[in-house]
Design a protein around this motif. Structure first.
Motif, PDB file in Angstrom:
ATOM      1  N   GLU A 178      -0.557   4.615  -1.238  1.00 39.40           N
ATOM      2  CA  GLU A 178      -1.550   5.262  -0.378  1.00 39.40           C
ATOM      3  C   GLU A 178      -0.888   6.109   0.700  1.00 39.40           C
ATOM      4  O   GLU A 178      -1.522   6.977   1.290  1.00 39.40           O
ATOM      5  CB  GLU A 178      -2.445   4.206   0.270  1.00 39.40           C
ATOM      6  CG  GLU A 178      -3.237   3.370  -0.742  1.00 39.40           C
ATOM      7  CD  GLU A 178      -4.028   2.278  -0.065  1.00 39.40           C
ATOM      8  OE1 GLU A 178      -4.079   2.263   1.191  1.00 39.40           O
ATOM      9  OE2 GLU A 178      -4.598   1.428  -0.774  1.00 39.40           O
ATOM     10  N   LYS A 179       0.386   5.851   0.966  1.00 44.28           N
ATOM     11  CA  LYS A 179       1.070   6.530   2.060  1.00 44.28           C
ATOM     12  C   LYS A 179       2.057   7.591   1.580  1.00 44.28           C
ATOM     13  O   LYS A 179       2.188   8.651   2.183  1.00 44.28           O
ATOM     14  CB  LYS A 179       1.828   5.507   2.913  1.00 44.28           C
ATOM     15  CG  LYS A 179       0.974   4.423   3.536  1.00 44.28           C
ATOM     16  CD  LYS A 179       1.865   3.378   4.196  1.00 44.28           C
ATOM     17  CE  LYS A 179       1.048   2.199   4.672  1.00 44.28           C
ATOM     18  NZ  LYS A 179       0.431   2.356   5.956  1.00 44.28           N
ATOM     19  N   ASP A 216       0.824  -1.213   0.000  1.00 38.85           N
ATOM     20  CA  ASP A 216       0.000   0.000   0.000  1.00 38.85           C
ATOM     21  C   ASP A 216       0.854   1.257   0.000  1.00 38.85           C
ATOM     22  O   ASP A 216       0.442   2.299   0.523  1.00 38.85           O
ATOM     23  CB  ASP A 216      -0.956  -0.008   1.200  1.00 38.85           C
ATOM     24  CG  ASP A 216      -0.225  -0.182   2.526  1.00 38.85           C
ATOM     25  OD1 ASP A 216       0.991  -0.482   2.495  1.00 38.85           O
ATOM     26  OD2 ASP A 216      -0.856  -0.035   3.584  1.00 38.85           O
TER      27      ASP A 216
END
Length: 234
Positions: free
Chosen positions: A190-191, A187
């Motif tokens: 997303e960060k 992910d």
């Protein structure tokens, strides 16, 4: 029969003569006037024709110049950053095309020596190393709390190790944080906003990753960035 006087004959003779001839001076004068008029028309036509072409060329050249300036701005930006750390040098290729705003901000901070003597605040194995003024774990916190940092990385994941990014939605009061991933992270997008990749000095990143840390993932020994030098080529 009455005799005609010589004076009368002379007058009658003058009346019978044809029309008087146009003088040479008149012909030359008229020719000059006509020639000047034609020359004036030709000169005027050439002037306006040249001016029209010049304006067209200026519009085209202006467009080319603007494009050239725009391209120059892109090509003049440094393409690489050399991180001089207390463990060695790390060379990062900057993603000027995919993250232009972040790269611009990063370059501006480097030129202001913003990162000089800045510490690596957190080191999380199989996740990332983080440098910046922010003491909080930030984007690594949920990863750590979930215990994922103990799992082995999956080499088939799309997001590779040695990517360089900064947190999404970062607040200005926390400054510019830099994360260098040490494993593929599912992910990641997303960060972090990825703005570069380590192309030299991967072993330095791994050496920093292996340092001893406390329970808050802070290195027990001081590891810092001495300075960051910008380069057009490597």
């Amino acid at each position: 029969m009455a005799r005609i006087k010589p004076q009368t004959l002379l007058q009658q003779s003058k009346k019978k003569k044809g029309p008087s001839r146009i003088s040479l001076t008149t012909i030359v004068t008229c020719s000059l006037i006509i020639a000047l008029f034609v020359f004036f028309l030709h000169t005027t036509y050439r002037h306006w024709s040249h001016r029209s072409n010049l304006q067209s060329e200026n519009v085209y050249s202006g467009s080319e110049t603007e494009n050239a300036v725009f391209d120059a701005k892109k090509t003049d930006l440094p393409g690489y950053a050399v991180f001089s750390t207390s463990k060695g040098s790390i060379v990062v290729e900057l993603y000027k095309e995919s993250a232009p705003e972040v790269v611009d901000e990063f370059i501006d901070l480097c030129q202001k020596n913003h990162f000089n003597e800045m510490l690596f605040q957190h080191v999380v194995k199989h996740y990332s190393i983080q440098v910046g003024n922010n003491q909080d774990l930030g984007v690594a916190e949920d990863w750590i709390l979930g215990g994922k940092h103990h799992s082995q990385p999956d080499a088939s994941l799309k997001h590779d190790a040695f990517l360089v990014g900064t947190p999404r939605g970062k607040s200005k009061n926390k400054g510019f944080e830099i994360f260098i991933t040490t494993a593929p992270i599912p992910d990641l997008s997303e960060k972090l906003i990825i703005f570069g990749r380590v192309i030299q000095g991967e072993h330095v990143v791994q050496e920093i990753e292996e340092v001893d840390t406390d329970e808050h993932f802070r290195p027990k020994s001081t590891i810092k960035i001495n300075n960051i030098a910008l380069r057009m080529k490597i």
